[in-house]
Design an enzyme around this catalytic site. Structure first.
Site, PDB file in Angstrom:
ATOM      1  CD  GLU A   1      -1.870  -2.280   1.664  1.00 52.38           C
ATOM      2  OE1 GLU A   1      -0.701  -2.596   1.971  1.00 52.38           O
ATOM      3  OE2 GLU A   1      -2.830  -3.064   1.803  1.00 52.38           O
TER       4      GLU A   1
ATOM      5  CE  LYS B   1     -17.228  -6.085   3.008  1.00 43.76           C
ATOM      6  NZ  LYS B   1     -16.667  -7.414   3.311  1.00 43.76           N
TER       7      LYS B   1
ATOM      8  CG  PHE C   1      -9.991  -9.375  10.861  1.00 40.36           C
ATOM      9  CD1 PHE C   1      -8.746  -9.831  11.310  1.00 40.36           C
ATOM     10  CD2 PHE C   1     -10.230  -9.352   9.495  1.00 40.36           C
ATOM     11  CE1 PHE C   1      -7.782 -10.247  10.406  1.00 40.36           C
ATOM     12  CE2 PHE C   1      -9.271  -9.778   8.592  1.00 40.36           C
ATOM     13  CZ  PHE C   1      -8.041 -10.223   9.051  1.00 40.36           C
ATOM     14  CD  GLN C   2      -7.543  -6.986   7.240  1.00 37.57           C
ATOM     15  OE1 GLN C   2      -8.448  -6.704   6.471  1.00 37.57           O
ATOM     16  NE2 GLN C   2      -6.404  -7.529   6.824  1.00 37.57           N
TER      17      GLN C   2
ATOM     18  CG  MET D   1      23.023  11.818   3.802  1.00 31.86           C
ATOM     19  SD  MET D   1      24.246  12.905   3.048  1.00 31.86           S
ATOM     20  CE  MET D   1      23.363  13.536   1.632  1.00 31.86           C
TER      21      MET D   1
END
Lengths: 573, 163
Positions: A53, A165, A115-116, A481
């Site tokens: 993502e 949802k 969940f999630q 760096m």
């Protein structure tokens, strides 16, 4: 006309279509399955499936940087949203207009540790311009409209819309608002006339003028206006990392980038000038160093910025002008035309001579006996082979600075990098966003062997969507760096900055179905680049692994907290 | 310097956390913060008591204005204003304390709103400094419990914060 009743998911899709979205970068998951089902049934925009993502958000961000349009990413709830956070924060720090749509668990499950589930609106609040949780299917369309409006206007930025949802499954009438007005949000576009007159008066009487151009010039599509104005006045110009390309680098008035790794002449001129015109820049710590030191030399500062909060934040401003930089610069040009005849340009001649002397120090010179590959040389050759016309993305570190220093950008929106947040891993997804936006253009991803591994999985996305990105991997087997700072400030103790157990990048690229090249000799740089960008490999992603000088450092350098005139030059060591 | 900032914001879920998050993220001081819906239920009015140099206060005002939900911001210290805070104090009121507590409460124009055998609960309103003075005038041992609302402020006369 009969009202059109459709599901929330379809409303999301139709709203995106109304905004003329061409690409949605995303990754499916439970909470966004309704939306993905609606995507499956449409053909108006293309969904680009990434492998993580974070890359979806970076790619949407780059699409926006390269085109000026609002980028769109779609992620699921919980881990989908948290993975997106780095991408959102990156876009936020660089003021990139973007809309991120995240799925959320159903409304009845919110707060139940479902969940999630995560508090996406809470987690992203500090790194978005604004965010919304949509709790009613009737509000989806108007919220998406608001999100695009907020993202693209004023000081741009990412806006997140979190949609549970169940809301995407419910049905409602689809009405997409034509316009939006918010009583709490009215960005100022036009600059104050009195202030503009004051600024012009200061500028024409300046003996030691300097123009300091920032990312706002690029984002505000003001580079033509800036170039016209500077051409009228014939003033020297410098640019921040984010502003590169806002003024043509090949113009003799351009003094190079300023700041921590800026040129000697740009930094000295910033320090010594008597009137400074700052355009869409924000005087950040990597640019002016220590503000007290910066102001030790008295100077009058004019600052044009769309964001009032950017003005007088780190440095007190004498003439603040809040407004859209393009709009204000166009007013500058008109105002200046009225008094042009009275402008005695000769008063700056000593100053221009002084800047020339500083420039003659040739601070960007580097030693190259041909025995090893010098990273600076690779960038110079990249510029030559691509005629200075490529989209160049970078990751974060030494290679980023070399790309900024040695690829002279003549056009805006060609230099795509993470300046504010400094996010390693952006390079490859940034290149994907650029290549999708401009399929026929050359896109080079300048990276290092450390950064590239932070989003290496996107080689797979590049394969799926046939993105012929050219990866320029400046491989010095160090987090360059970090190693440079450890060499300068930590007594050569290279704590964890060595990149051990590197993969064979050629085989890695090949395993994804791409072309891999390993370049170890200085004399091979140009032929290899020519081959990669040549007609034979035009359609292929080429991973070019340049084995470079391990000990090379980025110069000039200003140590953190020091002043602009306290540069360390290559010749000092 | 201490500043009282009044602001009107959209009365929406999460609006308060945008303001409090801004203060913590940018390291601004926050002495007190009060918020409630106004007569127009789509708007909330917030009073924030903060402190900082002129530059910091200027940044706070700008950053507050930048929040999308914030409709208007006013630094009350830019002109004349009135400030009030409500405090409830539960004090020991037995034996020697009982008369004295009543007397001190009268001096500060407090009202005794609950009485038990051993305690008084006193309601007091005024500027924050007055409430501080009241607390200072009490023997520390006599205070059982205090609760304060934080200051609310409003401009005097023609100074109006409205949309």
């Amino acid at each position: 006309m009969k009202p059109e009743i459709i599901t929330g998911a379809e409303i999301v899709i139709r709203s995106l279509q109304k905004e003329s979205v061409k690409f949605v970068f995303g990754y499916p998951g439970g909470a966004v399955l309704n939306i993905y089902d609606a995507i499956f049934k449409q053909t108006q925009f293309k969904h680009v499936l990434v492998r993580h993502e974070q890359a979806a958000v970076h790619a949407a961000d780059a699409f926006s940087r390269a085109t000026g349009k609002v980028g769109v990413a779609l992620v699921t709830s919980g881990p989908g949203a948290t993975n997106a956070v780095t991408g959102i924060a990156t876009a936020f720090m660089d003021s990139i207009p973007m809309v991120v749509i995240s799925g959320q668990v159903p409304t009845h499950a919110i707060g139940q540790d479902a969940f999630q589930e995560c508090d996406t609106v809470g987690i992203t609040r500090p790194c978005v311009k604004h965010n919304f949780l949509v709790k009613d299917v009737n509000n989806i369309a108007s919220t998406i409209k608001k999100a695009f409006y907020l993202a693209a206007t004023g000081r741009p930025g990412p806006v997140l819309v979190d949609i549970p949802k169940d809301i995407t499954a419910e049905e409602a009438e689809f009405i997409y608002p034509k316009t939006i007005s918010m009583r709490s949000y009215n960005p100022v576009i036009k600059g104050h006339t009195g202030q503009i007159n004051k600024a012009i008066d200061l500028l024409v009487n300046a003996k030691k003028p300097m123009v300091y151009s920032g990312g706002g010039v690029v984002l505000g599509d003001a580079s033509e206006s800036l170039t016209n104005f500077v051409n009228e006045l014939e003033f020297p110009v410098t640019s921040t990392l984010m502003g590169l390309g806002g003024f043509p680098a090949s113009d003799s008035k351009f003094q190079g980038m300023l700041g921590m790794h800026g040129t000697y002449q740009a930094n000295m001129a910033m320090q010594e000038c008597d009137v400074l015109l700052a355009v869409g820049a924000r005087f950040d710590d990597r640019v002016i160093g220590n503000p007290d030191n910066f102001l030790a030399k008295p100077k009058k500062i004019i600052h044009i910025d769309i964001d009032p909060a950017s003005i007088s934040k780190r440095v007190k401003i004498d003439v603040p002008i809040v407004g859209d930089v393009k709009n204000v610069l166009d007013e500058f040009i008109l105002t200046y035309k009225d008094i042009k005849k009275t402008h005695d340009k000769s008063i700056t001649s000593d100053w221009l001579k002084q800047i020339k002397e500083w420039a003659d120090k040739d601070c960007m010179a580097f030693k190259d006996d041909g025995s090893q590959i010098k990273p600076q040389r690779v960038i110079q050759m990249l510029h030559k082979v691509t005629n200075g016309d490529a989209f160049v993305t970078s990751d974060v570190g030494q290679h980023q600075m070399w790309a900024a220093q040695y690829y002279a950008f003549d056009k805006p929106r060609r230099w795509i990098n993470s300046g504010g947040l400094g996010t390693m891993g952006v390079g490859l997804p940034y290149a994907m966003g650029c290549q999708l936006a401009f399929p026929d253009s050359q896109v080079a991803c300048v990276t290092g062997e450390a950064s590239i591994q932070m989003c290496i999985q996107e080689l797979s996305t590049c394969k799926q969507f046939n993105l012929p990105v050219k990866i320029i991997n400046l491989n010095n087997r160090y987090m360059g760096m970090v190693r440079q700072w450890q060499e300068f400030f930590y007594g050569n103790r290279y704590a964890e900055s060595y990149m051990d157990a590197l993969p064979d990048f050629v085989k890695l690229a090949e395993s994804y179905g791409h072309v891999g090249m390993k370049i170890e000799k200085s004399s091979d740089i140009e032929p290899a680049l020519k081959e990669a960008f040549g007609p034979k490999l035009k359609e292929r992603l080429v991973f070019m692994d340049f084995i470079t000088d391990q000990s090379e450092n980025v110069f000039p350098m200003i140590a953190s907290g020091k002043g602009l005139s306290e540069m360390i030059l290559a010749e000092d060591l | 310097m201490r500043h009282i900032i009044s602001l009107l914001m959209e009365n929406e879920a999460g609006a308060l956390s945008r303001v409090s998050g801004l203060f913590s993220a940018r390291g601004y001081n926050i002495e007190s913060l009060t918020v409630a819906p106004t007569e127009d239920s789509t708007l909330s009015r917030m009073t924030i008591v903060t402190s900082g140099s002129d530059e910091v206060i200027e940044q706070i005002i700008k950053q507050l204005n930048k929040l999308i939900d914030v409709v208007r911001v006013l630094d009350l210290n830019d002109g004349k204003y009135i400030e009030r805070e409500l405090m409830l104090v539960k004090v020991k009121a037995s034996g020697q304390y009982r008369d004295e507590m009543k007397r001190i409460s009268d001096i500060f124009r407090g009202r005794i709103i609950d009485v038990s055998d051993n305690t008084f609960t006193i309601e007091l309103t005024g500027a924050t400094s007055k409430l501080d003075a009241y607390i200072d005038s009490l023997d520390n041992d006599s205070i059982i419990e205090t609760v304060r609302t934080g200051a609310s402020g409003i401009g005097r006369g023609d100074r109006i914060l409205k949309i």
